[in-house]
Design a protein around this motif. Structure first.
Motif, mmCIF file in Angstrom:
data_model
loop_
_atom_site.group_PDB
_atom_site.id
_atom_site.type_symbol
_atom_site.label_atom_id
_atom_site.label_comp_id
_atom_site.label_asym_id
_atom_site.label_seq_id
_atom_site.Cartn_x
_atom_site.Cartn_y
_atom_site.Cartn_z
ATOM 1 N N VAL A 119 41.562 37.263 11.240
ATOM 2 C CA VAL A 119 42.314 36.575 12.295
ATOM 3 C C VAL A 119 41.359 36.159 13.412
ATOM 4 N N LYS A 120 40.504 37.069 13.816
ATOM 5 C CA LYS A 120 39.556 36.762 14.902
ATOM 6 C C LYS A 120 38.619 35.619 14.488
ATOM 7 N N PHE A 121 38.055 35.744 13.301
ATOM 8 C CA PHE A 121 37.099 34.733 12.827
ATOM 9 C C PHE A 121 37.753 33.348 12.727
ATOM 10 N N GLU A 122 38.911 33.289 12.093
ATOM 11 C CA GLU A 122 39.540 31.975 11.885
ATOM 12 C C GLU A 122 40.025 31.369 13.206
ATOM 13 N N LEU A 123 40.526 32.203 14.118
ATOM 14 C CA LEU A 123 40.990 31.658 15.401
ATOM 15 C C LEU A 123 39.802 31.234 16.260
ATOM 16 N N ASP A 124 38.781 32.084 16.335
ATOM 17 C CA ASP A 124 37.601 31.757 17.155
ATOM 18 C C ASP A 124 36.954 30.457 16.687
ATOM 19 N N ASN A 125 36.999 30.227 15.374
ATOM 20 C CA ASN A 125 36.328 29.039 14.828
ATOM 21 C C ASN A 125 37.290 27.884 14.535
ATOM 22 N N GLU A 126 38.509 28.014 15.036
ATOM 23 C CA GLU A 126 39.543 26.975 14.881
ATOM 24 C C GLU A 126 39.711 26.547 13.429
ATOM 25 N N LEU A 127 39.888 27.547 12.567
ATOM 26 C CA LEU A 127 40.037 27.277 11.131
ATOM 27 C C LEU A 127 41.492 27.407 10.680
ATOM 28 N N VAL A 128 42.419 27.380 11.652
ATOM 29 C CA VAL A 128 43.841 27.561 11.322
ATOM 30 C C VAL A 128 44.644 26.383 11.858
ATOM 31 N N ASP A 129 45.527 25.822 11.032
ATOM 32 C CA ASP A 129 46.493 24.829 11.540
ATOM 33 C C ASP A 129 47.593 25.620 12.232
ATOM 34 N N VAL A 130 47.631 25.508 13.557
ATOM 35 C CA VAL A 130 48.523 26.397 14.299
ATOM 36 C C VAL A 130 49.940 25.846 14.429
ATOM 37 N N ASN A 131 50.058 24.539 14.736
ATOM 38 C CA ASN A 131 51.398 23.993 14.988
ATOM 39 C C ASN A 131 51.955 23.161 13.853
ATOM 40 N N PRO B 149 45.170 23.648 5.207
ATOM 41 C CA PRO B 149 46.460 24.055 4.632
ATOM 42 C C PRO B 149 46.384 25.397 3.905
ATOM 43 N N GLU B 150 45.163 25.861 3.641
ATOM 44 C CA GLU B 150 45.025 27.139 2.931
ATOM 45 C C GLU B 150 44.166 28.111 3.719
ATOM 46 N N SER B 151 44.403 28.184 5.022
ATOM 47 C CA SER B 151 43.643 29.146 5.821
ATOM 48 C C SER B 151 44.008 30.565 5.378
ATOM 49 N N GLY B 152 43.101 31.496 5.639
ATOM 50 C CA GLY B 152 43.396 32.888 5.319
ATOM 51 C C GLY B 152 44.632 33.356 6.065
ATOM 52 N N CYS B 153 44.739 32.979 7.345
ATOM 53 C CA CYS B 153 45.863 33.448 8.172
ATOM 54 C C CYS B 153 47.215 33.004 7.620
ATOM 55 N N TYR C 198 49.972 39.706 14.069
ATOM 56 C CA TYR C 198 50.362 38.292 14.024
ATOM 57 C C TYR C 198 51.192 37.911 15.254
ATOM 58 N N GLN C 199 52.023 38.848 15.686
ATOM 59 C CA GLN C 199 52.862 38.596 16.866
ATOM 60 C C GLN C 199 51.970 38.427 18.102
ATOM 61 N N LYS C 200 51.006 39.337 18.222
ATOM 62 C CA LYS C 200 50.100 39.325 19.373
ATOM 63 C C LYS C 200 49.356 37.985 19.473
ATOM 64 N N HIS C 201 49.012 37.420 18.326
ATOM 65 C CA HIS C 201 48.259 36.167 18.337
ATOM 66 C C HIS C 201 49.152 34.951 18.109
ATOM 67 N N ASN C 202 50.467 35.162 18.140
ATOM 68 C CA ASN C 202 51.398 34.044 17.992
ATOM 69 C C ASN C 202 51.254 33.319 16.656
ATOM 70 N N LEU C 203 51.115 34.081 15.579
ATOM 71 C CA LEU C 203 50.834 33.474 14.272
ATOM 72 C C LEU C 203 52.002 33.596 13.291
ATOM 73 N N LEU C 204 53.146 34.076 13.790
ATOM 74 C CA LEU C 204 54.233 34.383 12.840
ATOM 75 C C LEU C 204 54.929 33.154 12.270
#
Ligand code: 1PW
Length: 215
Positions: free
Chosen positions: A84-96, A102-106, A206-212
């Motif tokens: 979670v830290k790695f993918e968020l820090d490096n903007e590797l997640v489609d958040v919205n 489309p296949e991020s680990g998160c 996931y809740q803490k990082h708003n990823l649910l």
């Protein structure tokens, strides 16, 4: 150690994986999380071909996570927390909305995480069930309380149909490959709280990082 993939399902193997999942500071080791899922996929595969579409999706998502673990960034995926830290820090997640990852680990792990809740609820119903209780009903109730909220109509329909083909309670306890019904129930008593703990830690992270609600 987990045996070959074509080996028969055994609840013990899933129990062992989830037992090994937590680090001393309650981080979740990806290697064991994935091993737990490999065991569960064997369970799905032993339930007959109608569970094929369910097991295929779980298997492809497990494979995505294994590929991250084997990649050059593998060490960043050692735990769910580090992923979670790695993918968020490096903007590797489609958040919205769906985009270039489309296949991020998160987002991949989120799908398995939601399915794990279904499994936890189902296994707990099985553990406390009486001889005449129906596995299809336990499975449907568990599904409706959890994963169904995240599935569109067509998948809910297909899953509902698959549940009808589940073996009855005695057959299902046998599929667990543990021993007598009493032994299965005892092992479930050990496995369900472990699965539940892994689920809760992931949910809080996931809740803490708003990823649910990742798309
Ligand atoms: C009897 C015990 C059963 C417990 C096993 C739980 C496995 C659950 C897998 C459900 C998969 C249903 C079909 C696939 C649906 C996908 O669209 C969905 N995947 C999941 C895991 O919910 C969402 O993934 P997507 O389409 O956003 O990539």
């Amino acid at each position: 150690m987990a045996g070959p993939d074509n080996q028969k399902f055994c609840l013990q193997e899933v129990l062992d994986s989830f037992k090994s999942c937590l680090s001393p500071n309650r981080e979740i080791y990806m290697e064991h999380y994935v091993a737990g899922w490999k065991g569960l996929i064997k369970l799905l595969n032993s339930l007959g071909s109608v569970f094929g579409f369910i097991s295929k999706d779980a298997a492809s998502k497990t494979q995505i996570l294994m590929n991250f673990l084997d990649s050059k960034n593998g060490s960043e995926y050692a735990t769910v927390q580090s992923m979670v830290k790695f993918e968020l820090d490096n903007e590797l997640v489609d958040v919205n909305k769906k985009g270039i990852y489309p296949e991020s680990g998160c987002r991949t792990l989120l799908r398995l995480h939601r399915a794990l809740r279904w499994l936890e609820l189902f296994l707990d119903r099985l553990r406390t069930s009486k001889e005449d209780d129906k596995t299809s009903v336990m499975c449907r109730e568990a599904y409706n309380e959890s994963l169904a909220h995240h599935h569109p109509f067509m998948i809910r329909k297909a899953a509902g149909l698959a549940f009808y083909s589940l073996p009855g309670r005695p057959g299902f306890l046998e599929v667990m490959n543990v021993g007598s019904p009493e032994q299965v129930v005892a092992m479930l008593g050990e496995a369900v709280p472990l699965i539940s703990e892994v689920y809760t830690i992931t949910e809080e992270l996931y809740q803490k990082h708003n990823l649910l609600d990742l798309p």
